[in-house]
Design a protein around this motif. Structure first.
Motif, PDB file in Angstrom:
ATOM      1  N   PHE A   1       6.632  12.532  -9.938  1.00  0.00           N
ATOM      2  CA  PHE A   1       6.402  11.850  -8.671  1.00  0.00           C
ATOM      3  C   PHE A   1       5.255  10.873  -8.846  1.00  0.00           C
ATOM      4  O   PHE A   1       4.116  11.263  -9.108  1.00  0.00           O
ATOM      5  CB  PHE A   1       6.078  12.863  -7.570  1.00  0.00           C
ATOM      6  N   LEU A   2       5.569   9.578  -8.731  1.00  0.00           N
ATOM      7  CA  LEU A   2       4.568   8.521  -8.834  1.00  0.00           C
ATOM      8  C   LEU A   2       4.243   8.007  -7.438  1.00  0.00           C
ATOM      9  O   LEU A   2       5.034   7.275  -6.833  1.00  0.00           O
ATOM     10  CB  LEU A   2       5.072   7.373  -9.712  1.00  0.00           C
ATOM     11  N   ASP A   3       3.097   8.418  -6.930  1.00  0.00           N
ATOM     12  CA  ASP A   3       2.659   7.943  -5.624  1.00  0.00           C
ATOM     13  C   ASP A   3       1.942   6.606  -5.794  1.00  0.00           C
ATOM     14  O   ASP A   3       1.307   6.352  -6.811  1.00  0.00           O
ATOM     15  CB  ASP A   3       1.721   8.980  -4.992  1.00  0.00           C
ATOM     16  N   GLU A   4       2.044   5.767  -4.777  1.00  0.00           N
ATOM     17  CA  GLU A   4       1.448   4.431  -4.804  1.00  0.00           C
ATOM     18  C   GLU A   4       1.930   3.653  -6.028  1.00  0.00           C
ATOM     19  O   GLU A   4       1.146   3.049  -6.779  1.00  0.00           O
ATOM     20  CB  GLU A   4      -0.081   4.526  -4.793  1.00  0.00           C
ATOM     21  N   VAL A   5       3.228   3.636  -6.257  1.00  0.00           N
ATOM     22  CA  VAL A   5       3.786   2.982  -7.433  1.00  0.00           C
ATOM     23  C   VAL A   5       3.553   1.473  -7.404  1.00  0.00           C
ATOM     24  O   VAL A   5       3.582   0.802  -8.449  1.00  0.00           O
ATOM     25  CB  VAL A   5       5.294   3.302  -7.549  1.00  0.00           C
ATOM     26  N   GLY A   6       3.305   0.922  -6.245  1.00  0.00           N
ATOM     27  CA  GLY A   6       3.039  -0.510  -6.148  1.00  0.00           C
ATOM     28  C   GLY A   6       1.729  -0.919  -6.784  1.00  0.00           C
ATOM     29  O   GLY A   6       1.477  -2.119  -6.960  1.00  0.00           O
ATOM     30  N   GLU A   7       0.869   0.048  -7.152  1.00  0.00           N
ATOM     31  CA  GLU A   7      -0.420  -0.260  -7.761  1.00  0.00           C
ATOM     32  C   GLU A   7      -0.340  -0.352  -9.279  1.00  0.00           C
ATOM     33  O   GLU A   7      -1.352  -0.617  -9.929  1.00  0.00           O
ATOM     34  CB  GLU A   7      -1.451   0.806  -7.372  1.00  0.00           C
ATOM     35  N   ILE A   8       0.833  -0.114  -9.862  1.00  0.00           N
ATOM     36  CA  ILE A   8       0.961  -0.191 -11.318  1.00  0.00           C
ATOM     37  C   ILE A   8       0.796  -1.644 -11.759  1.00  0.00           C
ATOM     38  O   ILE A   8       1.455  -2.539 -11.231  1.00  0.00           O
ATOM     39  CB  ILE A   8       2.328   0.356 -11.778  1.00  0.00           C
ATOM     40  N   PRO A   9      -0.100  -1.899 -12.725  1.00  0.00           N
ATOM     41  CA  PRO A   9      -0.328  -3.288 -13.165  1.00  0.00           C
ATOM     42  C   PRO A   9       0.961  -3.940 -13.691  1.00  0.00           C
ATOM     43  O   PRO A   9       1.838  -3.264 -14.236  1.00  0.00           O
ATOM     44  CB  PRO A   9      -1.362  -3.137 -14.290  1.00  0.00           C
ATOM     45  N   LEU A  10       1.041  -5.230 -13.544  1.00  0.00           N
ATOM     46  CA  LEU A  10       2.235  -5.974 -13.927  1.00  0.00           C
ATOM     47  C   LEU A  10       2.527  -5.821 -15.421  1.00  0.00           C
ATOM     48  O   LEU A  10       3.681  -5.717 -15.831  1.00  0.00           O
ATOM     49  CB  LEU A  10       2.052  -7.451 -13.559  1.00  0.00           C
TER      50      LEU A  10
END
Length: 693
Positions: free
Chosen positions: A477-486
């Motif tokens: 489970f990856l929470d806040e997946v939008g924070e993963i760097p490009l």
């Protein structure tokens, strides 16, 4: 001098000669002394001293001529190949006397006539001691000069002392050899002790190799040294190489070597030692090649020795020495035995450390999930239409193995939904590993997700497994997946597509069977448009989106949530709260809750902490919501405090308190209102006030 010697011979006084002979320190000086006594004095023209060598079972002969007074043609004759008088001596052990004609007739193939072509008379004396035959001495004279009996007896007695001198020199040589052997063994022992102390005091594999390399370099003229490790089933060998560059720091490298047609792999498989000159055709790294060409004028020896521990071969020790001798090989083999022990200990320590770390992580996740042994929706409170739709989606997607993207504001319970999906899936017997991508620094996010090898970066003191490895066969489970760097998103996309990855600093492909559930409170589609999120990763994650409604859109769930949270928090704090005022529930249902369930939980936790009795005491004036927010009910709110429900609740509480209105256990306290307010309501509804009077 000759007159003195001859006079001595006449009186048989050989003691002075014996003292001179026994005072000689080596064979060369003894030969000179025999030459002085016999040849130079005229007692004989030439003589041949043959010394018996027990180790080789042969005679080593030294020939002296009167005209040169120097050793000529040292030769070694094996006993089994002895010819002429020596052969006869070995058979009979007696002295021999021959004149030239008789000698040539008796031994036609002997070399003596070639060495002494003008000899006329010949005699041979065995050199014997209490230990047996130690050699033989042959004398010749020129034509016309024969040995008389007196001279033969004198030479016989002289040879007795020569035999004792040879025995003494043999003993001295043996003692010196033993001393050299003891010094050699002492030096070898010192090397072994130093290497053993260096390698066995370290537990980390890199430190073991570093200490071992430095210790060996102190005692051997090595130019390169490598430890090559390999396990069965692996296509690559791990090589820890060090090159010793003159007048410069040594160069250490780590690389992987293909097993195919490699000499190292051949030794590893066969267990046979390689010890031969280094060839230009041998496989070398750039640094090793440079050192090979630098010392091209000197002989360079390649040694490859297997590292055995018990019944297994861990790898090989490979080194290149300058002007190496074969006698170094046994010591290097003993060193290799100790290195094998240290390598095995370091590998075992590495495995134990990795297992301990894995157990710590597994224990952490098991503790977090210990209450999830029953896959149901017990933690998800609320049966509003919006939540019922979400739970139906959970039931549908849980049985599949596709990726799920949970969307919703902060605090709406995205992790609970993810846990429900896992608990209802076929993977529920495995772990659900969770990670908050926003809580991890960007520089460490890749290491935490995929793991890292030892030395991959500063502070990476040991190998570490990442979240994908720990979640193998389970759910990640990856929470806040939008924070993963490009820059990290392609690696995440690869594992979703191909189910394989490499640790940071490694090149070994690791396969991981993981179901991914991602969550975010950000608008990923807008991030894709803004080039902040990869579109291919978005579509890979967005296979089955689930949108969780905010709390303000399902106010009918708030009373049930308040009760659930109150009793859960009270139980944790070891408090007893068995009643919540209806007015409290009504007012809480009217609030907008921008922080959603998490904010509501924090408010309830503070209220439980401040409550003195068993009725929840919530101070609304301390909340940060404005009065305007409470003026109008939220859209769709089912008000919990209408007249009918208040009337029924008042009747119930009065019945439970046996009509007691005031006091710490009275109905007013339990309803959370003033005594006068309760009496006023009782009058309004026609409820008897006798119990409150």
């Amino acid at each position: 001098m000759s007159t003195t010697i001859l006079n001595t011979a006449k009186t048989d006084n050989l003691f002075e000669l014996a003292r001179d002979l026994l005072s000689q320190k080596n064979l060369a000086s003894l030969l000179e002394k025999i030459n002085e006594i016999t040849v130079l004095s005229g007692a004989a023209k030439d003589f041949i001293l043959s010394v018996f060598e027990p180790e080789t079972q042969s005679f080593r002969s030294y020939i002296f001529r009167a005209d040169t007074a120097a050793a000529l043609l040292p030769r070694e004759t094996p006993v089994r190949a002895a010819q002429g008088p020596l052969q006869q001596l070995i058979k009979e052990g007696k002295s021999q006397y021959w004149q030239s004609e008789a000698y040539r007739s008796r031994y036609p193939d002997d070399l003596l006539p070639q060495l002494c072509p003008d000899f006329g008379d010949y005699c041979l004396f065995p050199l014997e001691t209490s230990l047996g035959l130690v050699g033989a001495c042959e004398f010749t004279r020129t034509q016309g000069r024969l040995f008389n009996e007196e001279q033969k007896q004198w030479l016989q007695r002289l040879m007795t002392w020569v035999a004792l001198c040879l025995e003494q020199l043999n003993w001295q040589q043996q003692v010196l050899q033993e001393q050299r052997q003891l010094r050699h063994e002492r030096d070898d022992f010192r090397v072994l002790v130093d290497v053993t102390n260096a390698v066995l005091s370290e537990r980390d594999l890199d430190d073991v190799i570093l200490e071992m390399t430095q210790a060996i370099q102190c005692y051997f003229p090595i130019t390169t040294l490598s430890i090559v490790l390999g396990q069965s089933g692996e296509d690559q060998l791990k090589v820890y190489s060090t090159c010793f560059i003159p007048d410069a720091p040594s160069v250490r490298n780590f690389y992987q070597l293909s097993r195919d047609n490699s000499l190292e792999d051949s030794v590893l498989r066969s267990g046979e030692v390689v010890h031969r000159p280094l060839h230009s055709s041998d496989r070398m790294t750039q640094d090793e090649r440079a050192l090979f060409e630098r010392y091209l004028a000197q002989s360079q020896t390649l040694s490859i020795i297997p590292l055995r521990f018990g019944q297994k071969t861990l790898g090989v020790l490979k080194l290149v020495e300058l002007d190496s001798q074969q006698q170094n090989l046994p010591l290097l083999q003993q060193i290799a035995e100790r290195i094998a022990i240290a390598v095995n200990n370091a590998q075992a320590y590495q495995e134990i450390t990795a297992l301990k770390e894995k157990l710590v992580h597994e224990n952490m996740y098991l503790i977090e999930q210990s209450h999830d042994s029953h896959p149901d929706f017990s933690e998800i409170v609320g049966r509003s239409a919006a939540m019922s739709a979400v739970l139906k989606q959970v039931e549908v997607v849980a049985k599949s193995d596709c990726s799920v993207l949970i969307l919703g504001e902060t605090g709406t319970g995205k992790e609970l939904i993810a846990r429900a999906i896992h608990n209802l899936s076929e993977r529920r017997s495995q772990r659900m590993v969770k990670m908050n991508c926003a809580a991890m620094p960007a520089g460490l996010l890749e290491s935490d997700l995929f793991g890292h090898e030892k030395g991959a970066f500063t502070g990476a003191t040991s190998q570490r497994a990442g979240r994908f490895e720990m979640a193998d066969k389970g759910t990640l489970f990856l929470d806040e997946v939008g924070e993963i760097p490009l820059e990290l998103q392609p690696k995440l996309l690869r594992i979703l597509q191909e189910r394989e990855f490499e640790r940071v600093g490694g090149n070994k492909v690791i396969v991981s069977d993981v179901r991914l559930i991602a969550a975010t409170n950000r608008d990923l589609l807008q991030m894709v448009a803004d080039k902040q999120f990869r579109s291919d990763l978005y579509y890979r994650l967005n296979v089955f989106p689930i949108v969780i409604p905010p709390l303000r859109e399902r106010p009918e769930d708030i009373p049930q949530l308040v009760k659930f949270l109150t009793f859960k928090i009270a139980r944790r704090m070891k408090r007893t709260i068995d009643s919540i005022p209806a007015e409290t529930l009504r007012l809480l249902s009217l609030m907008p809750w921008p922080g959603n369930v998490r904010e509501l939980e924090n408010v309830i936790e503070r209220a439980v902490l401040l409550t003195q009795g068993n009725v929840l005491n919530l101070q609304f004036d301390e909340l940060r919501f404005s009065a305007a927010a409470l003026a109008e009910p939220a859209r769709g709110t089912a008000v919990a405090g209408d007249e009918e429900s208040d009337y029924q609740r008042t009747l119930r509480v009065l019945k439970e308190t046996n009509g007691v209105v005031s006091g710490p256990k009275g109905a007013a306290q339990r309803l959370g209102i003033k005594r006068t307010t309760l009496i006023s309501r009782m009058k309004k509804w026609g409820i008897s006030t006798k119990a409150g009077e």
